[in-house]
Design an enzyme around this catalytic site. Structure first.
Site, mmCIF file in Angstrom:
data_model
loop_
_atom_site.group_PDB
_atom_site.id
_atom_site.type_symbol
_atom_site.label_atom_id
_atom_site.label_comp_id
_atom_site.label_asym_id
_atom_site.label_seq_id
_atom_site.Cartn_x
_atom_site.Cartn_y
_atom_site.Cartn_z
ATOM 1 N N GLY A 46 5.293 53.855 -1.272
ATOM 2 C CA GLY A 46 5.533 53.111 -0.038
ATOM 3 C C GLY A 46 4.673 51.865 -0.005
ATOM 4 O O GLY A 46 3.598 51.832 -0.617
ATOM 5 N N GLN A 51 0.326 44.915 3.727
ATOM 6 C CA GLN A 51 -0.465 45.065 2.504
ATOM 7 C C GLN A 51 -0.307 43.894 1.541
ATOM 8 O O GLN A 51 -1.122 43.731 0.636
ATOM 9 C CB GLN A 51 -0.072 46.364 1.777
ATOM 10 C CG GLN A 51 -0.464 47.605 2.541
ATOM 11 C CD GLN A 51 0.043 48.842 1.827
ATOM 12 O OE1 GLN A 51 1.176 49.251 2.014
ATOM 13 N NE2 GLN A 51 -0.788 49.427 0.984
ATOM 14 N N CYS A 91 -3.420 55.359 -1.141
ATOM 15 C CA CYS A 91 -2.870 54.095 -0.648
ATOM 16 C C CYS A 91 -3.107 53.020 -1.700
ATOM 17 O O CYS A 91 -4.201 52.956 -2.283
ATOM 18 C CB CYS A 91 -3.587 53.720 0.654
ATOM 19 S SG CYS A 91 -3.044 52.166 1.356
ATOM 20 N N LEU A 92 -2.112 52.168 -1.921
ATOM 21 C CA LEU A 92 -2.260 51.100 -2.905
ATOM 22 C C LEU A 92 -3.368 50.119 -2.506
ATOM 23 O O LEU A 92 -3.897 49.410 -3.353
ATOM 24 C CB LEU A 92 -0.929 50.353 -3.100
ATOM 25 C CG LEU A 92 0.198 51.197 -3.720
ATOM 26 C CD1 LEU A 92 1.491 50.390 -3.796
ATOM 27 C CD2 LEU A 92 -0.188 51.712 -5.092
ATOM 28 N N HIS A 133 2.359 56.857 7.511
ATOM 29 C CA HIS A 133 1.330 56.076 6.796
ATOM 30 C C HIS A 133 1.685 54.588 6.794
ATOM 31 O O HIS A 133 0.858 53.735 7.101
ATOM 32 C CB HIS A 133 1.219 56.630 5.359
ATOM 33 C CG HIS A 133 0.266 55.907 4.470
ATOM 34 N ND1 HIS A 133 -0.861 56.499 3.936
ATOM 35 C CD2 HIS A 133 0.256 54.632 4.011
ATOM 36 C CE1 HIS A 133 -1.514 55.608 3.196
ATOM 37 N NE2 HIS A 133 -0.853 54.473 3.216
ATOM 38 N N GLU A 134 2.956 54.288 6.480
ATOM 39 C CA GLU A 134 3.368 52.878 6.392
ATOM 40 C C GLU A 134 3.433 52.229 7.780
ATOM 41 O O GLU A 134 3.084 51.055 7.932
ATOM 42 C CB GLU A 134 4.717 52.753 5.679
ATOM 43 C CG GLU A 134 4.750 53.274 4.244
ATOM 44 C CD GLU A 134 3.628 52.762 3.365
ATOM 45 O OE1 GLU A 134 3.115 51.652 3.595
ATOM 46 O OE2 GLU A 134 3.226 53.497 2.439
ATOM 47 N N HIS A 137 0.144 51.002 8.854
ATOM 48 C CA HIS A 137 -0.211 49.686 8.284
ATOM 49 C C HIS A 137 0.295 48.559 9.182
ATOM 50 O O HIS A 137 -0.409 47.576 9.409
ATOM 51 C CB HIS A 137 0.412 49.501 6.894
ATOM 52 C CG HIS A 137 -0.372 50.125 5.782
ATOM 53 N ND1 HIS A 137 -1.679 49.812 5.518
ATOM 54 C CD2 HIS A 137 -0.017 51.033 4.838
ATOM 55 C CE1 HIS A 137 -2.100 50.504 4.454
ATOM 56 N NE2 HIS A 137 -1.106 51.259 4.033
HETATM 57 ZN ZN ZN Z 1 -1.104 52.535 2.429
#
Ligand code: ZN
Length: 167
Positions: A46, A51, A91-92, A133-134, A137
């Site tokens: 995701g 991000q 998380c990236l 989660h997304e 963000h």
């Molecule tokens: Zn993330």
């Protein structure tokens, strides 16, 4: 298509709140395609526009093994949620860190697809976690914000060390 640079926690730009997308034009379709490519390349399941330092309400998700089930959520809203589950998240934007986070078990998310069509999706398990989660963000929240202050301080220390090693 192009790979986009991903912001790393604790970058202050990860705290910006994304604005709704008023019209789905070519630039939004390109952003979604670039974000999908960036997510697959990372690899991740995701990615939120926040991000990649674009503060618009757009998320890409693909939890399939084969990486052939791309979900693009525009202006997503959680319309309903219930139950609870705790799973390890990564998380990236927080590379190499995995921590347990409590989430709702089931969510219903309302959103627009790339054609501007109103959609509603019921999700549970990993997909429900990923959606929550997304969407966090887009509201300027990283999963680390769900953890204790002590854990957050430790994570910041670890990431600072990583950055020194890889710089
Ligand atoms: Zn993330």
């Amino acid at each position: 298509m192009a790979l986009l640079p991903i912001l790393r926690f604790p970058d202050a730009r990860l705290k910006k709140v994304a604005v709704p997308i008023a019209s789905i034009d070519g630039s939004i379709r390109k952003l979604a395609a670039d974000m999908a490519e960036t997510m697959y390349e990372a690899p991740g399941i995701g990615l939120a526009a926040t991000q990649v330092d674009v503060h618009k309400q757009l998320v890409v998700i693909d939890i399939s093994e084969e990486k052939n089930d791309l979900l693009v959520l525009i202006n997503p809203r959680i319309a309903a949620s219930d139950g609870g589950q705790t799973g390890e998240e990564g998380c990236l934007s927080v590379p190499g860190i995995y921590e347990k986070v409590e989430r709702a078990e089931h969510v219903t998310v309302d959103y627009l697809d790339l054609d501007g069509k109103k959609c509603s999706l019921k999700a549970d398990g990993l997909l429900a976690v990923c959606i929550q989660h997304e969407l966090d963000h887009l509201n300027g929240k990283v999963f680390v914000d769900h953890l204790s202050q002590l854990k957050q301080t430790r994570i910041k220390g670890k990431l600072a060390k990583q950055a020194r090693v890889t710089a």
